[in-house]
Design an enzyme around this catalytic site. Sequence first.
Site, mmCIF file in Angstrom:
data_model
loop_
_atom_site.group_PDB
_atom_site.id
_atom_site.type_symbol
_atom_site.label_atom_id
_atom_site.label_comp_id
_atom_site.label_asym_id
_atom_site.label_seq_id
_atom_site.Cartn_x
_atom_site.Cartn_y
_atom_site.Cartn_z
ATOM 1 C CE LYS A 123 2.862 2.372 8.927
ATOM 2 N NZ LYS A 123 1.441 2.430 9.035
ATOM 3 C CG ASN A 124 0.790 -0.226 11.632
ATOM 4 O OD1 ASN A 124 0.755 0.984 11.376
ATOM 5 N ND2 ASN A 124 0.715 -1.510 11.027
ATOM 6 C CB CYS A 126 -5.533 3.132 0.019
ATOM 7 S SG CYS A 126 -5.235 1.339 0.892
ATOM 8 N NE ARG A 145 -7.347 -0.613 4.328
ATOM 9 C CZ ARG A 145 -5.773 -0.258 4.784
ATOM 10 N NH1 ARG A 145 -5.430 0.336 3.899
ATOM 11 N NH2 ARG A 145 -5.714 -0.079 5.964
ATOM 12 N NE ARG A 158 0.825 6.294 4.582
ATOM 13 C CZ ARG A 158 -0.187 5.648 4.236
ATOM 14 N NH1 ARG A 158 -0.754 5.380 2.882
ATOM 15 N NH2 ARG A 158 -0.811 5.309 5.269
HETATM 16 C C1 EPZ Z 1 -4.450 -2.054 9.877
HETATM 17 O O1 EPZ Z 1 -5.121 -1.930 8.989
HETATM 18 C C2 EPZ Z 1 -3.115 -1.873 9.643
HETATM 19 N N1 EPZ Z 1 -2.791 -0.370 9.664
HETATM 20 C C3 EPZ Z 1 -2.485 -2.497 8.348
HETATM 21 O O2 EPZ Z 1 -1.124 -2.043 8.109
HETATM 22 C C4 EPZ Z 1 -2.698 -3.774 8.281
HETATM 23 O O3 EPZ Z 1 -2.375 -4.242 6.937
HETATM 24 C C5 EPZ Z 1 -3.948 -4.187 8.795
HETATM 25 O O4 EPZ Z 1 -4.235 -3.784 10.305
HETATM 26 C C6 EPZ Z 1 -4.259 -5.697 8.764
HETATM 27 O O5 EPZ Z 1 -3.257 -6.293 9.767
HETATM 28 C C7 EPZ Z 1 -2.636 0.172 10.999
HETATM 29 O O6 EPZ Z 1 -2.474 -0.622 11.899
HETATM 30 C C8 EPZ Z 1 -2.457 1.630 10.897
HETATM 31 P P1 EPZ Z 1 -8.254 -4.294 9.402
HETATM 32 P P2 EPZ Z 1 -6.656 -1.794 9.202
HETATM 33 O O7 EPZ Z 1 -9.411 -3.339 9.576
HETATM 34 O O8 EPZ Z 1 -7.135 -1.509 10.576
HETATM 35 C C9 EPZ Z 1 -11.702 -5.191 6.376
HETATM 36 C C10 EPZ Z 1 0.563 -0.894 7.111
HETATM 37 O O9 EPZ Z 1 1.030 -1.459 5.847
HETATM 38 N N2 EPZ Z 1 -12.422 -4.387 7.009
HETATM 39 O O10 EPZ Z 1 -7.783 -5.309 10.347
HETATM 40 O O11 EPZ Z 1 -7.386 -0.721 8.172
HETATM 41 C C11 EPZ Z 1 -10.673 -4.594 5.592
HETATM 42 O O12 EPZ Z 1 -11.049 -4.165 4.160
HETATM 43 C C12 EPZ Z 1 -1.019 -1.104 7.122
HETATM 44 O O13 EPZ Z 1 1.143 -0.474 8.015
HETATM 45 C C13 EPZ Z 1 -13.975 -4.201 6.946
HETATM 46 O O14 EPZ Z 1 -14.551 -4.969 5.872
HETATM 47 O O15 EPZ Z 1 -7.176 -3.397 8.743
HETATM 48 C C14 EPZ Z 1 -9.727 -5.713 5.394
HETATM 49 O O16 EPZ Z 1 -9.970 -6.606 4.507
HETATM 50 C C15 EPZ Z 1 -1.460 -1.470 5.748
HETATM 51 N N3 EPZ Z 1 -14.603 -3.467 7.505
HETATM 52 C C16 EPZ Z 1 -9.778 -6.503 6.631
HETATM 53 O O17 EPZ Z 1 -11.142 -6.085 7.254
HETATM 54 C C17 EPZ Z 1 -14.173 -2.599 8.472
HETATM 55 O O18 EPZ Z 1 -14.760 -1.806 9.143
HETATM 56 C C18 EPZ Z 1 -8.666 -6.236 7.642
HETATM 57 O O19 EPZ Z 1 -8.749 -4.858 7.969
HETATM 58 C C19 EPZ Z 1 -12.696 -2.546 8.762
HETATM 59 C C20 EPZ Z 1 -11.946 -3.534 8.029
#
Ligand code: EPZ
Length: 420
Positions: free
Chosen positions: A22-23, A119, A124, A400
């Site tokens: 999915k990702n 969420c 996020r 999902r």
């Molecule tokens: C991706 O989410 C995945 N989703 C998530 O999988 C996964 O848990 C996550 O990466 C971490 O590996 C998809 O690929 C669709 P991040 P993403 O940006 O991109 C902070 C699942 O279960 N952050 O790497 O949203 C954020 O709050 C899902 O399939 C900021 O602060 O994750 C988090 O603490 C859940 N500012 C950390 O970085 C930003 O602009 C990592 O988030 C963006 C993120």
Amino acid sequence: MQKLVVKGKKKLSGAIRISGSKNATLPILAASILNKKKIEINKVPIVKDVITMVELLKHIGSNIKFDLSKNKILIHNQNRKLKTTAPYKLLKTMRAGLIVLGPLLSKFKKAKVSLPGGCAIGSRPVDIHLFVLKKLGAKIKIKNGYILAETKKGLIGKRIRLPSISVGATENALIAASYAKGTTYLSNCACEPEIKDLTIFLKKMGIKIQWIGERKVKISGSHNLKSVSHTVMFDRIEAGTFVIAGALTGKKLKISGIDTKILKKEISVLKKMNVKLRVNKNDITILNSKNIKPVSISTQPYPGFPTDLQAQIMVLMTRANGISKIKENIFEKRFMHVPELNRMGAKIKISRDTSLVYGPQQLNGAEVMATDLRASVSLVLAGLAAEDETIINRVYHLDRGYEKLENKLRKCKANIFRSN
Ligand code: EPZ
């Protein structure tokens, strides 16, 4: 609302073939916005988040077809003028929709994308996404819950260091830079396998992309794109989930259609827990594992232990002879599954970003509530290991991101079925 009913303590045996990721699919679909030529994407998992992304692309006018019988998506935007607005109604359930911002802005010089909102697992934020796009030349405003982005002269390649590691922001940056003028150097990138799959897709489209370091990538933007056919990589989180299911209840369970070099960290943690694994290049067989040992793990960006497997490994830790520890470094609220597991007889204590799991504890069936995608599958795993019957409510969270979960488990002798 649908629920899953699981009768526990059944020994799993047989084989499960892992679906596409999915990702990896979601950013590849977002990148399709750049390309007017024919696009074919194979091994697409039929899960709600992918269906929502297809709806989002249809909403902006993409000529996209999802052939569910073949897990295949066909896109051909030859004579299509795409709209540049991604509405709240589609993003509120799927945050990943945010990654259409980079391609829309880069291709059409403007974009209006709903702020995705928080969420169950955290607030996020989107600051890193916006940071990168501003560096590439975007003017960005936030108004009425929307991100309004524009670039009169088009995005221009730059040297950009991401302030912290973000999967989604790295994907937005990669796709935006692919259509920007000149060359972009991104550093401090996330390097998840799904991002590598995205770069393979972009390269097939004719973009010159080169990883010049573990977290460094060079992109030379281009408008001269080619028709592309791509098969999505396997879903490593689904694979890890089923390996843990085998470790919990398995007699002999084979997980195939995978690349075990991508699962190095997960395999080493499971071996430390004394899980009996037979590891080949493209499959893993889990054998009957007794005397599970406690471990301490902390979730990290790839190649560290994935946060998306944290809830699942916690269930296995309830079987360990001793105290296990999980430090969750990625999301601030990703322990929503703990109260439900404790209702099933687990003994887990949370203190801030750390959970202590006291084992061994025999779980017993209960009626429980799913709160997010990976928490919901940890409740299924707990139900498989528990005595009696477990009922998991709000199973839409599970749908999902897991394709035909109960069918795959039933084929391996689990007693699990869906009810309204
Ligand atoms: C991706 O989410 C995945 N989703 C998530 O999988 C996964 O848990 C996550 O990466 C971490 O590996 C998809 O690929 C669709 P991040 P993403 O940006 O991109 C902070 C699942 O279960 N952050 O790497 O949203 C954020 O709050 C899902 O399939 C900021 O602060 O994750 C988090 O603490 C859940 N500012 C950390 O970085 C930003 O602009 C990592 O988030 C963006 C993120």
